[in-house]
Design an enzyme around this catalytic site. Structure first.
Site, PDB file in Angstrom:
ATOM      1  N   HIS A  97      -9.992   1.434   4.702  1.00 16.88           N
ATOM      2  CA  HIS A  97      -8.731   1.703   5.415  1.00 16.88           C
ATOM      3  C   HIS A  97      -8.997   2.690   6.554  1.00 16.88           C
ATOM      4  CE1 HIS A  97      -4.636   2.848   6.326  1.00 16.88           C
ATOM      5  NE2 HIS A  97      -4.238   1.791   5.640  1.00 16.88           N
TER       6      HIS A  97
ATOM      7  N   ASN B  98       0.863  -1.191   0.000  1.00 14.87           N
ATOM      8  CA  ASN B  98       0.000   0.000   0.000  1.00 14.87           C
ATOM      9  C   ASN B  98       0.896   1.235   0.000  1.00 14.87           C
ATOM     10  OD1 ASN B  98      -1.799   2.057   0.478  1.00 14.87           O
ATOM     11  ND2 ASN B  98      -2.304   1.445   2.573  1.00 14.87           N
TER      12      ASN B  98
ATOM     13  N   GLY C 212       1.927   2.539  10.975  1.00 14.77           N
ATOM     14  CA  GLY C 212       2.965   3.576  10.915  1.00 14.77           C
ATOM     15  C   GLY C 212       3.640   3.887  12.248  1.00 14.77           C
TER      16      GLY C 212
ATOM     17  N   GLU D   5      -5.977  -4.613  10.555  1.00 12.09           N
ATOM     18  CA  GLU D   5      -4.983  -3.561  10.758  1.00 12.09           C
ATOM     19  C   GLU D   5      -5.333  -2.784  12.032  1.00 12.09           C
ATOM     20  OE1 GLU D   5      -2.848  -2.433   6.918  1.00 12.09           O
ATOM     21  OE2 GLU D   5      -4.629  -1.216   6.960  1.00 12.09           O
TER      22      GLU D   5
ATOM     23  N   GLY E 145       2.550  -1.105   4.355  1.00 11.44           N
ATOM     24  CA  GLY E 145       2.541   0.311   3.983  1.00 11.44           C
ATOM     25  C   GLY E 145       3.960   0.816   3.799  1.00 11.44           C
ATOM     26  N   GLY E 146       4.454   1.545   4.809  1.00 13.49           N
ATOM     27  CA  GLY E 146       5.768   2.196   4.744  1.00 13.49           C
ATOM     28  C   GLY E 146       6.870   1.345   4.119  1.00 13.49           C
TER      29      GLY E 146
HETATM   30  C1  PEP Z   1      -1.296   0.518   6.033  1.00 16.73           C
HETATM   31  O1  PEP Z   1      -1.513   1.711   6.174  1.00 16.73           O
HETATM   32  O2  PEP Z   1      -2.075  -0.199   5.402  1.00 16.73           O
HETATM   33  C2  PEP Z   1      -0.087  -0.022   6.656  1.00 16.73           C
HETATM   34  C3  PEP Z   1      -0.037  -1.311   6.829  1.00 16.73           C
HETATM   35  O3  PEP Z   1       0.873   0.869   7.003  1.00 16.73           O
HETATM   36  P1  PEP Z   1       2.289   0.611   7.708  1.00 16.73           P
HETATM   37  O4  PEP Z   1       2.838  -0.693   7.188  1.00 16.73           O
HETATM   38  O5  PEP Z   1       3.129   1.772   7.298  1.00 16.73           O
HETATM   39  O6  PEP Z   1       2.038   0.554   9.164  1.00 16.73           O
END
Ligand code: PEP
Length: 246
Positions: A99, A11, A174, A168, A228-229
């Site tokens: 999300h 993502n 994050g 999540e 994500g990141g």
């Molecule tokens: C996300 O926002 O879907 C996510 C998993 O972010 P991160 O991996 O950066 O925590």
């Protein structure tokens, strides 16, 4: 070590521009290697890059998804929005819906449900995000929050739908924090217990990185990760995949 077919979903959120396409060469090469023969890589770039990603990946098995869609499946006067047909038209096969970054801005279970219905009509596969906030967790509300998100988000959605549920925890996104493995295992089992007929595939998302994947991959019920990141860095993304299988 796992032998399971796993999904790794990148993502990219509101990051990336046309120059970012060059960073994908490493991943394309990796996707053709034997190391990934038991898994699927799916990139969800911002809308502006969907078409270019689609062209970039045309000779490999990496798939494409979008990060959101409008709740209407029809064309119409909705300035600044994009519907699921348009996503399909530029090569997306998946879409992330619900999300927490959008829920925080007012996206309700009802709108999420309409988005899921519209995405099904466009034959997109749905990555439905659910998760509790830190306050809800501290108040012992995790299960009731997830139950409600599932009940209303999937209201009137055919039980046969091919669904991915991305668990999540909002407090994990994050932040570098991940759940205790015992808690995560129980939560994933709880999510599955809400589905009597076809069980969805369950993904975990929230601060997945090449260091903590060694813990996360021990949760047998998981079918993959929403990243994500770390997914914006091809080396880290590849490392996560490799370490899942080693
Ligand atoms: C996300 O926002 O879907 C996510 C998993 O972010 P991160 O991996 O950066 O925590």
């Amino acid at each position: 070590m796992t032998n399971k077919y796993m999904y790794f979903i990148a993502n990219w959120k509101m990051y990336g521009n046309t120059k970012s396409l060059n960073t994908l060469d490493k991943v394309i090469k990796f996707s053709k290697s034997k190391e990934i023969n038991k898994g699927r890589l799916i990139y969800c770039p911002p809308f502006t890059l969907l078409s270019s990603f689609s062209k970039k990946f045309q000779n490999c098995l990496i798939d494409i998804g979008a990060q959101n869609c409008h709740e209407s499946n029809d064309y119409g006067p909705h300035t600044g929005f994009i519907n699921s047909k348009m996503l399909k038209n530029v090569g997306a096969n998946y879409v992330i819906i619900g999300h927490s970054e959008n829920r925080e801005k007012g996206e309700t279970d009802k709108i999420i449900n309409q988005k899921i219905q519209s995405a099904i009509k466009a034959k997109l596969k749905i990555i439905f995000c659910i998760g509790e906030t830190l306050k809800q967790k501290k108040n012992g509300k995790t299960k009731s929050v997830l139950r409600k998100q599932i009940k209303y988000g999937l209201n009137k959605i055919s039980k046969k739908t091919n669904l991915f549920i991305a668990y999540e925890p909002v407090w994990s996104i994050g932040t570098g924090k991940i759940p205790k493995m015992k808690d995560l295992e129980q939560t994933v089992k709880f999510i599955k217990s809400n589905f009597k007929e076809k069980k969805p595939k369950i993904l975990y998302g929230g601060s997945v990185n090449p260091n903590n994947i060694k813990y996360l991959k021990t949760i047998k019920e998981l079918d993959g990760f929403l990243i994500g990141g770390a997914s914006q860095n091809s080396k880290k993304f590849i490392d996560i995949v490799k370490k899942t299988y080693n």
